[in-house]
Write a protein that holds these residues in place. Structure first.
Motif, PDB file in Angstrom:
ATOM      1  N   ARG A  40      54.562  16.122  19.445  1.00  0.00           N
ATOM      2  CA  ARG A  40      53.362  15.317  18.873  1.00  0.00           C
ATOM      3  C   ARG A  40      52.457  16.436  18.932  1.00  0.00           C
ATOM      4  O   ARG A  40      52.185  17.276  19.869  1.00  0.00           O
ATOM      5  N   GLN A  41      51.298  16.277  18.215  1.00  0.00           N
ATOM      6  CA  GLN A  41      50.189  17.364  18.207  1.00  0.00           C
ATOM      7  C   GLN A  41      48.953  16.333  17.991  1.00  0.00           C
ATOM      8  O   GLN A  41      48.584  15.870  16.756  1.00  0.00           O
ATOM      9  N   ALA A  42      48.046  16.234  18.834  1.00  0.00           N
ATOM     10  CA  ALA A  42      46.577  15.515  18.819  1.00  0.00           C
ATOM     11  C   ALA A  42      45.829  16.536  18.321  1.00  0.00           C
ATOM     12  O   ALA A  42      45.775  17.772  18.338  1.00  0.00           O
ATOM     13  N   PRO A  43      44.506  15.888  17.784  1.00  0.00           N
ATOM     14  CA  PRO A  43      43.690  16.803  17.080  1.00  0.00           C
ATOM     15  C   PRO A  43      42.862  17.594  18.275  1.00  0.00           C
ATOM     16  O   PRO A  43      42.685  17.314  19.142  1.00  0.00           O
ATOM     17  N   GLY A  44      42.864  19.002  17.903  1.00  0.00           N
ATOM     18  CA  GLY A  44      42.588  19.884  18.841  1.00  0.00           C
ATOM     19  C   GLY A  44      43.172  20.253  19.881  1.00  0.00           C
ATOM     20  O   GLY A  44      42.640  21.004  20.741  1.00  0.00           O
ATOM     21  N   LYS A  45      44.570  19.853  19.815  1.00  0.00           N
ATOM     22  CA  LYS A  45      45.355  20.260  21.153  1.00  0.00           C
ATOM     23  C   LYS A  45      46.503  20.869  20.470  1.00  0.00           C
ATOM     24  O   LYS A  45      47.031  20.743  19.171  1.00  0.00           O
ATOM     25  N   ASP A 104      48.148   8.410  23.317  1.00  0.00           N
ATOM     26  CA  ASP A 104      49.411   8.756  22.308  1.00  0.00           C
ATOM     27  C   ASP A 104      48.916   9.000  21.045  1.00  0.00           C
ATOM     28  O   ASP A 104      49.928   9.438  20.216  1.00  0.00           O
ATOM     29  N   THR A 105      47.747   8.750  20.440  1.00  0.00           N
ATOM     30  CA  THR A 105      47.287   9.088  19.025  1.00  0.00           C
ATOM     31  C   THR A 105      47.829  10.643  18.551  1.00  0.00           C
ATOM     32  O   THR A 105      47.341  11.616  19.517  1.00  0.00           O
ATOM     33  N   ALA A 106      48.495  10.969  17.769  1.00  0.00           N
ATOM     34  CA  ALA A 106      48.855  12.364  17.385  1.00  0.00           C
ATOM     35  C   ALA A 106      49.562  12.031  15.963  1.00  0.00           C
ATOM     36  O   ALA A 106      49.998  10.897  15.825  1.00  0.00           O
ATOM     37  N   VAL A 107      50.071  13.254  15.592  1.00  0.00           N
ATOM     38  CA  VAL A 107      51.130  13.488  14.283  1.00  0.00           C
ATOM     39  C   VAL A 107      52.340  13.666  15.225  1.00  0.00           C
ATOM     40  O   VAL A 107      52.490  14.648  16.208  1.00  0.00           O
TER      41      VAL A 107
END
Length: 116
Positions: A38-43, A90-93
């Protein structure tokens, strides 16, 4: 060629559940371990879970252990991620991944948003 297609993302309230699926083609699915990232914004993209080729061994990131379950259906060429007790963090792509001869392949990702 390798194709991975994720589905099942969406908007869910904290404490809710979602089930992600990844349909795989273009390789002998039953002979490879599969992973969810997973990839969260800015991470940076991070590993969430891994499952062995036969589906009998799994590993999880500490942040999701006890809440997420990865599974593999070698008859249907699919890998799933059951996510319970979701948290805003847990919000992410979410992406599924396979590594063949040292080269990783990715799907397009599916967005998971946990918010009230």
């Amino acid at each position: 060629q390798v194709q991975l297609v994720e589905s099942g993302g969406g908007l869910v309230q904290p404490g809710g559940s979602l089930r992600l699926s990844c349909a795989a083609s273009g390789f002998t699915f039953s002979t490879y371990p599969m992973s969810w990232y997973r990839q969260a914004p800015g991470k940076e993209r991070e590993l969430v879970a891994v499952i062995s080729s036969a589906g009998d061994s799994t590993k999880y990131a500490d942040s999701v252990k006890g809440r997420f379950t990865i599974s593999k259906d070698n008859a249907k060429n699919t890998v799933s991620l059951q996510m319970n007790t979701l948290k805003p963090e847990d919000t992410a792509v979410y992406y599924c991944n396979v590594r063949i001869l040292g080269i990783g392949s990715w799907g397009q990702g599916t967005q998971v948003t946990v918010s009230s």
